[in-house]
Design a protein around this motif. Structure first.
Motif, PDB file in Angstrom:
ATOM      1  N   MET A   1       0.823  -1.176   0.000  1.00 23.04           N
ATOM      2  CA  MET A   1       0.000   0.000   0.000  1.00 23.04           C
ATOM      3  C   MET A   1       0.876   1.251   0.000  1.00 23.04           C
ATOM      4  O   MET A   1       0.619   2.177  -0.736  1.00 23.04           O
ATOM      5  N   GLU A   2       1.899   1.256   0.853  1.00 24.04           N
ATOM      6  CA  GLU A   2       2.767   2.425   0.946  1.00 24.04           C
ATOM      7  C   GLU A   2       3.475   2.698  -0.381  1.00 24.04           C
ATOM      8  O   GLU A   2       3.494   3.840  -0.846  1.00 24.04           O
ATOM      9  N   THR A   3       4.035   1.666  -0.975  1.00 20.07           N
ATOM     10  CA  THR A   3       4.766   1.877  -2.231  1.00 20.07           C
ATOM     11  C   THR A   3       3.828   2.292  -3.357  1.00 20.07           C
ATOM     12  O   THR A   3       4.243   3.016  -4.253  1.00 20.07           O
ATOM     13  N   ALA A   4       2.584   1.858  -3.314  1.00 21.80           N
ATOM     14  CA  ALA A   4       1.618   2.287  -4.336  1.00 21.80           C
ATOM     15  C   ALA A   4       1.371   3.789  -4.231  1.00 21.80           C
ATOM     16  O   ALA A   4       1.226   4.479  -5.248  1.00 21.80           O
ATOM     17  N   LEU A   5       1.347   4.309  -3.033  1.00 19.42           N
ATOM     18  CA  LEU A   5       1.165   5.749  -2.848  1.00 19.42           C
ATOM     19  C   LEU A   5       2.364   6.536  -3.352  1.00 19.42           C
ATOM     20  O   LEU A   5       2.225   7.654  -3.842  1.00 19.42           O
ATOM     21  N   TRP A   6       3.567   5.958  -3.226  1.00 15.07           N
ATOM     22  CA  TRP A   6       4.764   6.645  -3.700  1.00 15.07           C
ATOM     23  C   TRP A   6       4.691   6.937  -5.196  1.00 15.07           C
ATOM     24  O   TRP A   6       5.346   7.854  -5.681  1.00 15.07           O
ATOM     25  N   ALA A   7       3.920   6.160  -5.931  1.00 11.70           N
ATOM     26  CA  ALA A   7       3.812   6.353  -7.371  1.00 11.70           C
ATOM     27  C   ALA A   7       3.053   7.633  -7.732  1.00 11.70           C
ATOM     28  O   ALA A   7       3.144   8.112  -8.852  1.00 11.70           O
ATOM     29  N   LEU A   8       2.323   8.183  -6.776  1.00 10.10           N
ATOM     30  CA  LEU A   8       1.572   9.411  -7.026  1.00 10.10           C
ATOM     31  C   LEU A   8       2.507  10.611  -6.973  1.00 10.10           C
ATOM     32  O   LEU A   8       3.418  10.661  -6.147  1.00 10.10           O
ATOM     33  N   PRO A   9       2.296  11.587  -7.845  1.00  9.33           N
ATOM     34  CA  PRO A   9       3.159  12.773  -7.849  1.00  9.33           C
ATOM     35  C   PRO A   9       3.127  13.493  -6.498  1.00  9.33           C
ATOM     36  O   PRO A   9       2.063  13.702  -5.919  1.00  9.33           O
ATOM     37  N   GLY A  10       4.301  13.841  -5.995  1.00  9.32           N
ATOM     38  CA  GLY A  10       4.409  14.597  -4.759  1.00  9.32           C
ATOM     39  C   GLY A  10       4.244  13.789  -3.487  1.00  9.32           C
ATOM     40  O   GLY A  10       4.228  14.352  -2.397  1.00  9.32           O
ATOM     41  N   ILE A  11       4.123  12.472  -3.610  1.00  3.48           N
ATOM     42  CA  ILE A  11       3.963  11.624  -2.433  1.00  3.48           C
ATOM     43  C   ILE A  11       5.248  10.836  -2.223  1.00  3.48           C
ATOM     44  O   ILE A  11       5.648  10.044  -3.064  1.00  3.48           O
ATOM     45  N   GLY A  12       5.893  11.082  -1.111  1.00  2.19           N
ATOM     46  CA  GLY A  12       7.086  10.334  -0.711  1.00  2.19           C
ATOM     47  C   GLY A  12       6.731   9.465   0.479  1.00  2.19           C
ATOM     48  O   GLY A  12       5.566   9.285   0.826  1.00  2.19           O
ATOM     49  N   ARG A  13       7.745   8.966   1.124  1.00  5.08           N
ATOM     50  CA  ARG A  13       7.518   8.035   2.235  1.00  5.08           C
ATOM     51  C   ARG A  13       6.782   8.682   3.407  1.00  5.08           C
ATOM     52  O   ARG A  13       5.890   8.092   3.995  1.00  5.08           O
ATOM     53  N   THR A  14       7.144   9.891   3.762  1.00  2.00           N
ATOM     54  CA  THR A  14       6.503  10.540   4.910  1.00  2.00           C
ATOM     55  C   THR A  14       5.018  10.758   4.659  1.00  2.00           C
ATOM     56  O   THR A  14       4.176  10.395   5.488  1.00  2.00           O
ATOM     57  N   LYS A  15       4.687  11.355   3.527  1.00  3.88           N
ATOM     58  CA  LYS A  15       3.266  11.600   3.234  1.00  3.88           C
ATOM     59  C   LYS A  15       2.500  10.294   3.115  1.00  3.88           C
ATOM     60  O   LYS A  15       1.364  10.192   3.576  1.00  3.88           O
ATOM     61  N   ALA A  16       3.108   9.291   2.498  1.00  4.32           N
ATOM     62  CA  ALA A  16       2.437   7.997   2.344  1.00  4.32           C
ATOM     63  C   ALA A  16       2.136   7.376   3.704  1.00  4.32           C
ATOM     64  O   ALA A  16       1.015   6.915   3.956  1.00  4.32           O
ATOM     65  N   THR A  17       3.118   7.387   4.597  1.00  5.94           N
ATOM     66  CA  THR A  17       2.882   6.772   5.906  1.00  5.94           C
ATOM     67  C   THR A  17       1.910   7.597   6.734  1.00  5.94           C
ATOM     68  O   THR A  17       1.130   7.048   7.506  1.00  5.94           O
ATOM     69  N   LYS A  18       1.898   8.912   6.573  1.00  5.29           N
ATOM     70  CA  LYS A  18       0.920   9.740   7.280  1.00  5.29           C
ATOM     71  C   LYS A  18      -0.497   9.437   6.794  1.00  5.29           C
ATOM     72  O   LYS A  18      -1.436   9.383   7.599  1.00  5.29           O
TER      73      LYS A  18
END
Length: 104
Positions: A1-18
């Motif tokens: 789930m986290e890595t799928a969010l990273w694929a979105l523009p402007g989403i890195g690890r911090t935003k994904a985990t938040k």
């Protein structure tokens, strides 16, 4: 789930985990460069945190719940969220983190 969010523009690890932690506050830790420095691992974050909360008959978990009570926080605030805040505050006080917060 986290890595799928990273694929979105402007989403890195911090935003994904938040984002994930907002939906799963009792299950998913927030991960940024400050907390990474406190926990001491750059890649894995779920298992080290999970293992620490369960070790020694869940001693850390119990201690976090006591801290939550002493701070007057409601029971809706999970032990994991208390951990996130304490780890981040400790890391900031020690000057940890590179400022990027693991974002792209």
């Amino acid at each position: 789930m986290e890595t799928a969010l990273w694929a979105l523009p402007g989403i890195g690890r911090t935003k994904a985990t938040k984002l994930i932690a907002r939906k799963r506050p009792r299950l998913y830790p927030i991960w940024d460069s400050v907390v990474m420095g406190v926990v001491g691992t750059a890649r894995a974050h779920l298992n080290p945190v999970r293992e620490a909360l369960r070790a020694d008959a869940a001693a850390l978990h119990g201690r976090l719940l006591k801290i939550r009570a002493a701070a007057g926080l409601p029971e809706e605030i999970s032990a994991l969220r208390v951990f996130d805040v304490i780890a981040w505050m400790d890391g900031k006080n020690r000057g940890l983190g590179d400022g990027s917060d693991l974002e792209r």
